[in-house]
Structure formats: structure tokens, C-alpha cells
Design a protein around this motif. Structure first.
Motif, PDB file in Angstrom:
ATOM      1  N   LYS A  24       0.845  -1.204   0.000  1.00 37.28           N
ATOM      2  CA  LYS A  24       0.000   0.000   0.000  1.00 37.28           C
ATOM      3  C   LYS A  24       0.881   1.255   0.000  1.00 37.28           C
ATOM      4  O   LYS A  24       0.618   2.215  -0.725  1.00 37.28           O
ATOM      5  CB  LYS A  24      -0.918  -0.020   1.224  1.00 37.28           C
ATOM      6  CG  LYS A  24      -1.832   1.191   1.334  1.00 37.28           C
ATOM      7  CD  LYS A  24      -2.790   1.036   2.514  1.00 37.28           C
ATOM      8  CE  LYS A  24      -3.727   2.228   2.645  1.00 37.28           C
ATOM      9  NZ  LYS A  24      -3.036   3.451   3.102  1.00 37.28           N
ATOM     10  N   GLU A  25       1.935   1.234   0.811  1.00 39.50           N
ATOM     11  CA  GLU A  25       2.854   2.376   0.872  1.00 39.50           C
ATOM     12  C   GLU A  25       3.588   2.570  -0.459  1.00 39.50           C
ATOM     13  O   GLU A  25       3.789   3.700  -0.904  1.00 39.50           O
ATOM     14  CB  GLU A  25       3.854   2.173   2.010  1.00 39.50           C
ATOM     15  CG  GLU A  25       3.222   2.271   3.393  1.00 39.50           C
ATOM     16  CD  GLU A  25       4.103   1.728   4.512  1.00 39.50           C
ATOM     17  OE1 GLU A  25       3.903   2.148   5.678  1.00 39.50           O
ATOM     18  OE2 GLU A  25       4.977   0.874   4.238  1.00 39.50           O
ATOM     19  N   VAL A  26       3.961   1.454  -1.105  1.00 37.82           N
ATOM     20  CA  VAL A  26       4.627   1.550  -2.417  1.00 37.82           C
ATOM     21  C   VAL A  26       3.684   2.157  -3.445  1.00 37.82           C
ATOM     22  O   VAL A  26       4.085   3.029  -4.235  1.00 37.82           O
ATOM     23  CB  VAL A  26       5.129   0.167  -2.893  1.00 37.82           C
ATOM     24  CG1 VAL A  26       5.663   0.256  -4.327  1.00 37.82           C
ATOM     25  CG2 VAL A  26       6.224  -0.355  -1.968  1.00 37.82           C
ATOM     26  N   VAL A 136       3.258  10.088   1.356  1.00 38.51           N
ATOM     27  CA  VAL A 136       2.983   8.683   1.688  1.00 38.51           C
ATOM     28  C   VAL A 136       2.550   8.593   3.145  1.00 38.51           C
ATOM     29  O   VAL A 136       3.204   9.145   4.036  1.00 38.51           O
ATOM     30  CB  VAL A 136       4.241   7.809   1.456  1.00 38.51           C
ATOM     31  CG1 VAL A 136       3.952   6.358   1.806  1.00 38.51           C
ATOM     32  CG2 VAL A 136       4.722   7.924   0.007  1.00 38.51           C
ATOM     33  N   ASN A 137       1.440   7.913   3.378  1.00 43.36           N
ATOM     34  CA  ASN A 137       0.889   7.802   4.728  1.00 43.36           C
ATOM     35  C   ASN A 137       1.663   6.754   5.526  1.00 43.36           C
ATOM     36  O   ASN A 137       1.226   5.617   5.683  1.00 43.36           O
ATOM     37  CB  ASN A 137      -0.600   7.444   4.647  1.00 43.36           C
ATOM     38  CG  ASN A 137      -1.253   7.436   6.019  1.00 43.36           C
ATOM     39  OD1 ASN A 137      -0.780   8.100   6.946  1.00 43.36           O
ATOM     40  ND2 ASN A 137      -2.332   6.682   6.158  1.00 43.36           N
ATOM     41  N   THR A 138       2.841   7.156   6.014  1.00 45.28           N
ATOM     42  CA  THR A 138       3.683   6.245   6.792  1.00 45.28           C
ATOM     43  C   THR A 138       4.611   7.049   7.698  1.00 45.28           C
ATOM     44  O   THR A 138       4.917   8.209   7.399  1.00 45.28           O
ATOM     45  CB  THR A 138       4.527   5.347   5.858  1.00 45.28           C
ATOM     46  OG1 THR A 138       5.279   4.419   6.656  1.00 45.28           O
ATOM     47  CG2 THR A 138       5.490   6.159   5.006  1.00 45.28           C
ATOM     48  N   GLN A 139       5.036   6.424   8.776  1.00 48.10           N
ATOM     49  CA  GLN A 139       6.016   7.031   9.674  1.00 48.10           C
ATOM     50  C   GLN A 139       7.424   6.529   9.370  1.00 48.10           C
ATOM     51  O   GLN A 139       8.388   6.947  10.001  1.00 48.10           O
ATOM     52  CB  GLN A 139       5.660   6.704  11.142  1.00 48.10           C
ATOM     53  CG  GLN A 139       4.323   7.263  11.609  1.00 48.10           C
ATOM     54  CD  GLN A 139       4.296   8.781  11.588  1.00 48.10           C
ATOM     55  OE1 GLN A 139       5.224   9.425  12.055  1.00 48.10           O
ATOM     56  NE2 GLN A 139       3.231   9.342  11.030  1.00 48.10           N
ATOM     57  N   LYS A 140       7.541   5.624   8.400  1.00 42.10           N
ATOM     58  CA  LYS A 140       8.844   5.037   8.074  1.00 42.10           C
ATOM     59  C   LYS A 140       9.753   6.054   7.377  1.00 42.10           C
ATOM     60  O   LYS A 140       9.315   6.742   6.455  1.00 42.10           O
ATOM     61  CB  LYS A 140       8.658   3.806   7.174  1.00 42.10           C
ATOM     62  CG  LYS A 140       7.865   2.686   7.825  1.00 42.10           C
ATOM     63  CD  LYS A 140       7.535   1.579   6.824  1.00 42.10           C
ATOM     64  CE  LYS A 140       6.636   0.517   7.446  1.00 42.10           C
ATOM     65  NZ  LYS A 140       6.182  -0.478   6.464  1.00 42.10           N
ATOM     66  N   ALA A 152      12.740  -7.073  -2.936  1.00 44.23           N
ATOM     67  CA  ALA A 152      13.189  -8.412  -2.559  1.00 44.23           C
ATOM     68  C   ALA A 152      12.181  -9.101  -1.642  1.00 44.23           C
ATOM     69  O   ALA A 152      11.825 -10.277  -1.840  1.00 44.23           O
ATOM     70  CB  ALA A 152      14.552  -8.326  -1.873  1.00 44.23           C
ATOM     71  N   THR A 153      11.710  -8.386  -0.655  1.00 42.00           N
ATOM     72  CA  THR A 153      10.772  -8.958   0.315  1.00 42.00           C
ATOM     73  C   THR A 153       9.443  -9.324  -0.337  1.00 42.00           C
ATOM     74  O   THR A 153       8.895 -10.403  -0.109  1.00 42.00           O
ATOM     75  CB  THR A 153      10.539  -7.973   1.473  1.00 42.00           C
ATOM     76  OG1 THR A 153      11.801  -7.623   2.050  1.00 42.00           O
ATOM     77  CG2 THR A 153       9.645  -8.567   2.537  1.00 42.00           C
ATOM     78  N   HIS A 154       8.923  -8.434  -1.180  1.00 40.85           N
ATOM     79  CA  HIS A 154       7.635  -8.688  -1.832  1.00 40.85           C
ATOM     80  C   HIS A 154       7.726  -9.864  -2.807  1.00 40.85           C
ATOM     81  O   HIS A 154       6.773 -10.640  -2.934  1.00 40.85           O
ATOM     82  CB  HIS A 154       7.144  -7.432  -2.556  1.00 40.85           C
ATOM     83  CG  HIS A 154       6.820  -6.305  -1.618  1.00 40.85           C
ATOM     84  ND1 HIS A 154       6.569  -5.014  -2.041  1.00 40.85           N
ATOM     85  CD2 HIS A 154       6.722  -6.279  -0.261  1.00 40.85           C
ATOM     86  CE1 HIS A 154       6.321  -4.250  -0.983  1.00 40.85           C
ATOM     87  NE2 HIS A 154       6.414  -5.004   0.104  1.00 40.85           N
TER      88      HIS A 154
END
Length: 201
Positions: A24-26, A136-140, A152-154
Motif C-alpha cells: 500500500k505504501e509503495v 505517503v501515509n507512513t512514519q517510516k 526483494a521482500t515482496h
């Protein structure tokens, strides 16, 4: 008195696990830029798992629309590799090449030397990421390399085997790739909390 020396095994230093964006973030990140060029820069980093310097050095001749591949030349002791080109990326790149007419490289820098078009710089990529973070709706606190980690993870979570992933990432050693098994949530290694089953009959 016989003193016996006890030798403890040496503990290897734990490497920090990579930060990963969820899908979703991507999606939000790829929609964030106003210009097609900037969207494609982000889409190439995520869709091909490229390192920043690899994207900067990518030539138009390295893109094969018929074979649906991206050729990444070896650098810094790495190996040559072919990456699959997503139809989504192919459509965007064709439009970009037709409308923007970049010279030699897939992406040119905005600053040119003596009027000659140069390649995109890693600083230019950092600028695009910085401009899009707030959308982007994230705190990362993600960087360009976070998109490679997410790629890689996906892929692992979507069912790719670890050896195929190693080849796509251009890793010399499987140990470098295995770290993504610790991050991914898939198959028999899917992690869950005991709370998930505590209240089920």
C-alpha cells in the motif's frame, strides 16, 4: 588447583534488518510524483530492485522492449544480470522516451556539462524521494534503497525462491540474500502472535 578455561563461542554481530515498505505504501509512493520521469525513477527502483548507482548508469540500449528485459552491467565487482521488465514499466518508459527524448541514458541529469546531457545522479534520486515522502501515509523514514529491500521482500512473499532472488539482486553470496527470509511473511516461515490463536476454540 586445576583451573579449567571455558571458551565461549564468539557471537557474530547482528546485522540490522532492512526497512521495508508494504505494498500500500509503495502504491502511494509511485502515485506521488507530479512528473512521469519521477514516477518512473521510483518505479524502476522498486520494479527492478536496482541500486541507485545502477539506475543512474542505465542506458536506453539496456532496455529491450521485445524481450521484456533490463540489462544491468557489472560494477563494483558485481556480475552482469538481466532483469524482467514489467509491462507497466514498459508502457511508461515508451511514453517517456517518446515525449522527453532523453539522450543516451534512460534518465538524464537536469544539470549538464558544456551543454552535454549527463546521467541522472544519486543526489537527484535522493531529491525525488525527499519530495515524495510527505505524500505517503507512513512514519517510516525510507530511502531509495528501501525500495530495493521492498522489491526483494515482496518477491519472496509472492512465492519466488531464494536462489532466483539472489540472481535478480546480483548478490555474490547467498548469505546476503537470506536476510530477506527474516523480513518476509510467507509460507511455512510466516510469523504470527500467540494472541492470534488464544481466543479461538
Amino acid at each position: 588447583m586445576d583451573k579449567k578455561r571455558i571458551r565461549l563461542p564468539q557471537i557474530k554481530r547482528q546485522k540490522d534488518l532492512p526497512l521495508v515498505l508494504n505494498k500500500k505504501e509503495v502504491r502511494e509512493l509511485l502515485k506521488a510524483p507530479k512528473y512521469l520521469k519521477h514516477r518512473l525513477i521510483l518505479a524502476m527502483l522498486y520494479g527492478c530492485g536496482l541500486r541507485s548507482y545502477e539506475l543512474c548508469n542505465l542506458l536506453q540500449a539496456d532496455i529491450d522492449f521485445d524481450r521484456k528485459t533490463v540489462f544491468v552491467k557489472k560494477q563494483k565487482g558485481k556480475v552482469d544480470r538481466y532483469l524482467p521488465l514489467s509491462p507497466h514499466l514498459a508502457r511508461g518508459l515508451k511514453t517517456y522516451f517518446r515525449t522527453e527524448n532523453p539522450v543516451k541514458y534512460v534518465f538524464n541529469s537536469q544539470v549538464t556539462k558544456d551543454g552535454e546531457a549527463g546521467p541522472l545522479t544519486t543526489r537527484g534520486i535522493q531529491w525525488v524521494i525527499k519530495e515524495c515522502r510527505s505524500k505517503v501515509n507512513t512514519q517510516k523514514k525510507f530511502t531509495a534503497h528501501t525500495l530495493r529491500h521492498s522489491y526483494a521482500t515482496h518477491l519472496l512473499e509472492d512465492g519466488m525462491n531464494i536462489m532466483s532472488l539472489k540472481e535478480l539482486l546480483g548478490h555474490a553470496h547467498i548469505e546476503t540474500t537470506i536476510v530477506y527470509l527474516q523480513v518476509s511473511n510467507m509460507g511455512s516461515s510466516m510469523k504470527f502472535s500467540p494472541l492470534d490463536t488464544l481466543f479461538t476454540p
